[in-house]
Design an enzyme around this catalytic site. Sequence first.
Site: not given
Length: 314
Positions: A24, A31, A40, A98, A100, A132, A136, A139, A143, A152, A156, A245, A259
Amino acid sequence: VEPLFHPLSAVTLHLPFDVADYVDFYSSEHHARNAGAIFRPDAGDVLLPNWKHLPIGYHGRAGTVVVSGTDVVRPSGQRKAPADPAPVFGPSVRLDIEAEVGFVVGVPSPQGSPVALADFREHVFGLCLLNDWSARDLQAWEYVPLGPFLAKSFATSVSAWITPLEALDEARVSPPERTHPLLPYLDDSATEPAGYDLRISVALNGHVISGPPFSTMYWTAAQQLAHLTVNGASLRTGDLYGSGTVSGPNPNERGSLLELTWNGRDPLELPDGKRTFLEDGDVVTLSAWAPGPGGAQVGLGEVSGRVVAGRSDG
């Protein structure tokens, strides 16, 4: 031919191919910028330094790729909010989607032989829609430093049929303008257009919540394949790789609830109630079409999945 037709509601759908490997990517600049701004906010340029130099990706779990219509069990795992003293275990409370596009390899390649940009169509048979699913909260805790894992790997979803690339010649478009020079194996400035104008629709419980445009993807499927194999990794028939995404520049073109709700800050107002992340019983459906010859539309089908409650013990 009508006697040969069967309504989808009366048949059982199966995976249209045996999935060999699954990779992926993370190739939508919109995104990536949205996610960077969410996670961030004080970073200035929210794109990481390598993002415009190579297609970022991770190796996923082929064994949990499921066909459209398969229920998705809410995953459990560890999560830890920044203010929590220690992690806890339980079902994800921030389950996301997500939107995709997946690309399916038909012709393998030998180990040690990278696949050039110009050879993309010699190896990739076609594309499908792909969701996907992403936890969150799991994750965010797991991660660093190696990337997505349990958040994840639980499911899928892909559509039940593959659209051959030959059916999408009229939908080919140039990718967005590059803002950084690319290394030769990724430089597509002199190649034929390798982007695709795919119009995706995301529906939650039958209500359309987004329309992500695939034409805005910064990295093309040809570049992703070239990068995937540049180290000598081989291709196998049935390899699947996701675009990452798909999100556009406008708020109604975002391909994830992360988002669309800005990490839960701005709930979606739906006829059946507000949503930040997915609740048990929610049904997510991705559908899409592409421009075809003479103004026709090429339908890409749909991929759908319903969230069901998972186990909370562990």
